[in-house]
Design an enzyme around this catalytic site. Structure first.
Site, PDB file in Angstrom:
ATOM      1  N   ASN A 116       0.806  -1.220   0.000  1.00 20.21           N
ATOM      2  CA  ASN A 116       0.000   0.000   0.000  1.00 20.21           C
ATOM      3  C   ASN A 116       0.840   1.272   0.000  1.00 20.21           C
ATOM      4  O   ASN A 116       0.349   2.328  -0.395  1.00 20.21           O
ATOM      5  CB  ASN A 116      -0.917  -0.018   1.237  1.00 20.21           C
ATOM      6  CG  ASN A 116      -1.605   1.296   1.488  1.00 20.21           C
ATOM      7  OD1 ASN A 116      -2.479   1.714   0.729  1.00 20.21           O
ATOM      8  ND2 ASN A 116      -1.212   1.989   2.556  1.00 20.21           N
TER       9      ASN A 116
ATOM     10  N   SER B 212      -2.877  -0.328  -6.654  1.00 16.53           N
ATOM     11  CA  SER B 212      -2.558   0.492  -7.820  1.00 16.53           C
ATOM     12  C   SER B 212      -3.403   1.750  -7.742  1.00 16.53           C
ATOM     13  O   SER B 212      -3.492   2.390  -6.697  1.00 16.53           O
ATOM     14  CB  SER B 212      -2.808  -0.299  -9.098  1.00 16.53           C
ATOM     15  OG  SER B 212      -2.594   0.484 -10.251  1.00 16.53           O
TER      16      SER B 212
ATOM     17  N   TYR C 218       3.212   9.733 -12.254  1.00 13.80           N
ATOM     18  CA  TYR C 218       2.584   8.950 -11.189  1.00 13.80           C
ATOM     19  C   TYR C 218       1.866   7.745 -11.789  1.00 13.80           C
ATOM     20  O   TYR C 218       2.018   6.619 -11.312  1.00 13.80           O
ATOM     21  CB  TYR C 218       1.587   9.813 -10.411  1.00 13.80           C
ATOM     22  CG  TYR C 218       0.701   9.007  -9.486  1.00 13.80           C
ATOM     23  CD1 TYR C 218       1.209   8.454  -8.311  1.00 13.80           C
ATOM     24  CD2 TYR C 218      -0.646   8.771  -9.795  1.00 13.80           C
ATOM     25  CE1 TYR C 218       0.401   7.690  -7.475  1.00 13.80           C
ATOM     26  CE2 TYR C 218      -1.457   8.017  -8.962  1.00 13.80           C
ATOM     27  CZ  TYR C 218      -0.934   7.483  -7.801  1.00 13.80           C
ATOM     28  OH  TYR C 218      -1.722   6.722  -6.978  1.00 13.80           O
TER      29      TYR C 218
ATOM     30  N   LYS D  14       2.081   3.363 -11.487  1.00 10.07           N
ATOM     31  CA  LYS D  14       0.963   2.449 -11.261  1.00 10.07           C
ATOM     32  C   LYS D  14       0.737   1.530 -12.462  1.00 10.07           C
ATOM     33  O   LYS D  14       0.293   0.384 -12.296  1.00 10.07           O
ATOM     34  CB  LYS D  14      -0.299   3.243 -10.921  1.00 10.07           C
ATOM     35  CG  LYS D  14      -0.195   4.004  -9.601  1.00 10.07           C
ATOM     36  CD  LYS D  14       0.151   3.084  -8.436  1.00 10.07           C
ATOM     37  CE  LYS D  14       0.099   3.785  -7.098  1.00 10.07           C
ATOM     38  NZ  LYS D  14       0.405   2.864  -5.975  1.00 10.07           N
TER      39      LYS D  14
END
Length: 276
Positions: free
Chosen positions: A81, A132, A146, A150
């Site tokens: 996480n 994700s 960013y 992911k």
């Protein structure tokens, strides 16, 4: 009783997932750079072990896992996480900003996974849950770098799903939309140092949106944590799980656009094979 290892557990999703797991009677190895913050939020609990972990330091990941195994004997659920965001145009995002982002969001996830997976392989059981983002499935203006971290998590998770299934280990990548956490606060979201005027009509609008949307997002973080418990309890969990009405809508829209583009360019796509 299962044992969870949750990274980034000092706030946000990590804290809420840990609370849900503890309430279900499970044990939790909760990690963060400052374990004191975990204890301040979750208190003292016989099934809770708060451990220091900077995910960018692989040796620390192995130490945290060893401490958890010593305390509880096994790890059944890994929730990767830990992470943060950078808001800015791709061109505006510097090399150092990009490297720092990938160090946590991608290389950190790999560090922790490499530390946990030997134990899950020995058990021939476990569930890896990689957090994700909708931004890992649908790229956005201002979120390119960013989103790239992911997108990497998505690809890693797909491969892990295939590699680990024969060993009895499940893998799910979770794609939350906008949830009402502190993600848009300064502690979780960095803005690029460079802001170019040419991007005012695109990334500039997104910067304004992010400020206005902070703590007004549609997703309920407590319900996401409950959904993670449902996911962990599933006998046959999905490879992907989108969470939030906005995530579902965006993914469906992208699927339609991709299908339309495939059809439109199908002849050219097929033209590049050797003649039979």
């Amino acid at each position: 009783m299962r044992t969870w290892l949750i990274t980034g557990a000092s706030r946000g999703f990590g804290t809420l997932i840990a609370q849900q797991a503890l309430a279900a009677g499970d044990a939790v190895i909760a990690t963060a750079r400052n374990p004191e913050d975990i204890e301040a939020r979750l208190g003292q609990h016989p099934n809770l072990l708060a451990v220091r972990l900077d995910v960018t330091r692989e040796a620390q990941a192995h130490e945290a896992v060893a401490a958890g195994i010593k305390r509880f004997g096994r790890i059944d659920v890994l929730v990767n996480n830990a992470g943060f965001g950078v808001l800015g145009a791709v061109e505006e995002t510097s090399a150092s900003e990009t490297e720092r982002l990938f160090a946590t969001n991608v290389f950190g996830l790999l560090n922790v996974s490499r530390a946990v997976l030997p134990h899950m392989r020995r058990q021939r059981s476990g569930h890896v849950i990689n957090i994700s983002s909708l931004g890992g499935y649908q790229a956005y203006v201002g979120w390119g770098v960013y989103g790239a971290t992911k997108f990497a998590v998505e690809g890693i998770s797909e491969a892990m799903h295939q590699e680990l299934a024969p060993l009895g280990i499940k893998v799910t990548v979770v794609e939350p939309g906008f949830f009402r956490t502190d993600f848009l606060d300064e502690q979780s979201l960095l803005k690029t140092a460079l802001e170019l005027p040419d991007y005012a009509a695109t990334v500039g609008v997104m910067r304004n949106f992010a400020e206005a949307a902070n703590h007004a997002q549609p997703g309920d973080p407590a319900k996401l944590a409950e959904a993670l418990l449902t996911l962990a309890n599933a006998a046959n969990p999905p490879q992907r799980l989108a969470l939030g009405s906005d995530a579902l809508a965006r993914i469906e829209t992208k699927h339609r656009a991709v299908e339309q583009e495939l059809v439109e360019w199908k002849a050219l796509s097929l033209s590049t094979d050797f003649a039979q």
